[in-house]
Design a protein around this motif. Structure first.
Motif: not given
Length: 522
Positions: A53, A113-114, A143
Motif C-alpha cells: 500500500c 491493495y488497502c 490501511a
C-alpha cells in the motif's frame, strides 16, 4: 481501473513490482510464488501486503498526480522551458477527457491493495497466535488511512467517484461501479479515519517509520484537512489541536529550515512524507516538474507575475494598511530563484542549499539525489487551524488565535521582524486573505494551492474570487469562461474509463462542453 482488474493471485509478482526499498520494512519480499488463498497465514505475510500500500503511493503515477492535481491549475505555476503536452493543456485550462492526468487508475490500485489488507488480514489472527487483535487493528488503521488519503485526492479532483471497499480478486465480481456523490465519499472517508484514529500507533519507535508510516498524528492531520474541505470547522480545529498537542513536533529553525525539511527530509516538523531511496527509485515527478542538478529548468516554473515584488499579486512584500508583510522572507529566496531567461525556477525540493554572500547575492546548489515528498507537516496543520478559526469567527478570540498560528510560521521565515498585529486583520475577510496568503508563502509547490483555492470557491459557491487570483495567469475570454462555473474546477472522467465502465457518468461541465462543441461544429 475498475474494468481493468488488478490480480493478486500471484502475490510475489505484485510485491516485487512494488518494491522501492526505503527501509528494511519496505524491502520485504515473499519467497517464491504463493497463491492468494494460501498466502494469508502469518503476520509477516499480512505486513508485506500492507507495505505494498505504501509502495503504491510512491509510484511515479501517483506522485505526479499529487503535484499535478494539487498545484498545476493554481496561480503558483506557469509553463517552464520544457513543458509537456498534457501539463501545458492543464495550465491552458484546456483539459479534455483524454488528458493522461485524468487517468485515476494508479490511485485505485493503491485503494485495491488497502482493500485486500482489510479483507484478508482479520483471518490471520486465527492462524498466527503471535498476531493479536491489537496488531490487526493497528494494521487496519494504516490501511484505512492510506485508502482515505487516496479517496481524498480523488474526491477533490473529480468530485463524484466510485467508492469501492471490496478487493478485486477474481473474475466473477461486478466491476461496473457507479460514482458515489462527493458528500457520500467524504462521509465514508471521515468514518474510516475515525476508526483509524482509535487504533493508530502514536509512534513506531523508529525515526524513519514515524514519518514514512501512518501515525496518529498523520490520521489527525488528514482528518483536519477533510473537515476543512467539508466546512466542519469546529471539528477541524479539534483535529488540529490533537496534532499540535504533540510536543515532539517542532518547527525547524529558520536557518536550517530548507536543509532539514526539504533536502534531508523526515524533519521534526514532518508528520507524513513519502520516502524515496536513490538506490531503488528516484522521485522522478519532482525531478521532471521542478528540476534537479542535471536540468534545473523544470517543466513548470514559478509565475513571473507572483515573483515580481512590484506586482500586486506577489505574496511577498505585501502591503496591508501601514504594514508590509514579508519584506525579508527567507521563503522568497529559498523556494524559487530568478533564471537568466526571465523565468523563475522552482528551487524547493530541487535544490540542496542556497548560500548568500555579504552583498545579499544568492548562489543555488541543485541536488542529484532524490527528494522525499511531504504530504503533511506541522506548519500545514497550524495554518489549517488558522483557516478554520477564521471561518468560525465566534469573536475576537478566534481571529487572534488564527493570527497566532499565522505568526508561528511567518516569524520563523521572517526572523527579526515584528509579529503581525491584529489591528490590521480585525475583520474576518482580511484575516481570511492573510491565511490564504501565508499558506501560499509557506506551502507553495507542495501540492496544496489549487485545493486551497477550490475551498475558497466552495465556501462562496462561486468561482469569482478564485478567478481573481488566477487572472494574471489566464489569457483570453475562453479561459475565464472555462472556469466560470463550479463544476469546471474538477477534472473530467478519463475517456477510457467511461468506455470501460458504462455506469460512470462524465462530470457535468465536460459533458456539456463536449455537447456544445458537437452542436457548434454542425
Amino acid at each position: 481501473m475498475i474494468k481493468n482488474k488488478i490480480s493478486l493471485i500471484v502475490l510475489s509478482v505484485l510485491l516485487a513490482f512494488m518494491s522501492v526499498g526505503c527501509t528494511d520494512w519496505l524491502d520485504i519480499k515473499p519467497e517464491g510464488e504463493t497463491v492468494l488463498d494460501d498466502y494469508w497465514q502469518t503476520e509477516s505475510q499480512a505486513d508485506e501486503v500492507l507495505s505494498a500500500c505504501y509502495r503504491g503511493l510512491i509510484l511515479d503515477n501517483n506522485v505526479f498526480r499529487m503535484i499535478v492535481w494539487g498545484e498545476l491549475r493554481s496561480d503558483n505555476v506557469v509553463s517552464g522551458q520544457n513543458s509537456s503536452y498534457s501539463v501545458q493543456k492543464i495550465m491552458d485550462v484546456d483539459i479534455t477527457p483524454t488528458n493522461e492526468y485524468c487517468n485515476w487508475a494508479s490511485m485505485y490500485q493503491v485503494i485495491n491493495y488497502c482493500n485486500t489488507v482489510l479483507h484478508y488480514a482479520p483471518g490471520v489472527v486465527d492462524k498466527d497466535k503471535n498476531f493479536t487483535s491489537s496488531d490487526l487493528h493497528a494494521m487496519e488503521s494504516e490501511a484505512l488511512s492510506i485508502r482515505a488519503l487516496c479517496y481524498f485526492y480523488l474526491v477533490r479532483t473529480f468530485k463524484n467517484v466510485p467508492w469501492i471497499e471490496s478487493p478485486s480478486i477474481d473474475d466473477t465480481q461486478n466491476y461496473d461501479i457507479a460514482q458515489s456523490s462527493d458528500t457520500v465519499v467524504i462521509q465514508n472517508i471521515i468514518r474510516d479515519l475515525k476508526t483509524a484514529q482509535k487504533y493508530a500507533r502514536v509512534n513506531f519507535g523508529n525515526s524513519i517509520y514515524d514519518k514514512a508510516r501512518i501515525t496518529l498524528n498523520a490520521v489527525n492531520a488528514l482528518l483536519a484537512d477533510v473537515y476543512l474541505w467539508d466546512q466542519q470547522y469546529t471539528k477541524c480545529v479539534e483535529a488540529c489541536n490533537a496534532v499540535l498537542s504533540d510536543n515532539n513536533l517542532k518547527l525547524v529553525k529558520s536557518d536550517e529550515m530548507y536543509k532539514k525539511v526539504f533536502y534531508e527530509g523526515n524533519s521534526t516538523e514532518s508528520i507524513f512524507e513519502l520516502n524515496f531511496d536513490d538506490n531503488v527509485q528516484l522521485n522522478n515527478p519532482v525531478r521532471f516538474l521542478y528540476g534537479y542538478a542535471g536540468l534545473p529548468n523544470g517543466v513548470v516554473s514559478f509565475s513571473p507575475v507572483l515573483g515580481s515584488e512590484k506586482s500586486e499579486y506577489c505574496p511577498f512584500n505585501y502591503k496591508v494598511g501601514s504594514t508590509t508583510e514579508s519584506t525579508k522572507d527567507i521563503r522568497e529566496k529559498d523556494f524559487y530563484t530568478p533564471a537568466a531567461t526571465g523565468f523563475y525556477n522552482i528551487f524547493k525540493y530541487a535544490g540542496i542549499k542556497r548560500e548568500e554572500d555579504v552583498n545579499g547575492n544568492s548562489t543555488y546548489f541543485y541536488r542529484n539525489t532524490t527528494s522525499n515528498w511531504i504530504v503533511y507537516r506541522l506548519s500545514d496543520v497550524m495554518l489549517m487551524k488558522a483557516e478554520a478559526l477564521t471561518q468560525l469567527n465566534r469573536g475576537e478570540g478566534d481571529l487572534q488565535e488564527a493570527l497566532n498560528m499565522v505568526n508561528a510560521t511567518y516569524l520563523r521565515s521572517n526572523p527579526g521582524s515584528d509579529s503581525l498585529n491584529i489591528v490590521n486583520y480585525s475583520e474576518r475577510k482580511v484575516m481570511e486573505k492573510l491565511v490564504l496568503r501565508e499558506r501560499q508563502r509557506e506551502l507553495m509547490f507542495e501540492g496544496k494551492r489549487w485545493f486551497d483555492l477550490v475551498r475558497l470557491a466552495r465556501r462562496s459557491n462561486t468561482t469569482t474570487e478564485l478567478l481573481s487570483y488566477l487572472s494574471p495567469k489566464l489569457s483570453g475570454e475562453e479561459q475565464f469562461s472555462n472556469l466560470s462555473v463550479m463544476n469546471a474546477l474538477y477534472m473530467p472522467i478519463y475517456k477510457y474509463e467511461l468506455e470501460a465502465n458504462p455506469s460512470l457518468k462524465q462530470n457535468p461541465f465536460y459533458a456539456e462542453t463536449s455537447s456544445n462543441k458537437k452542436t457548434n461544429s454542425k
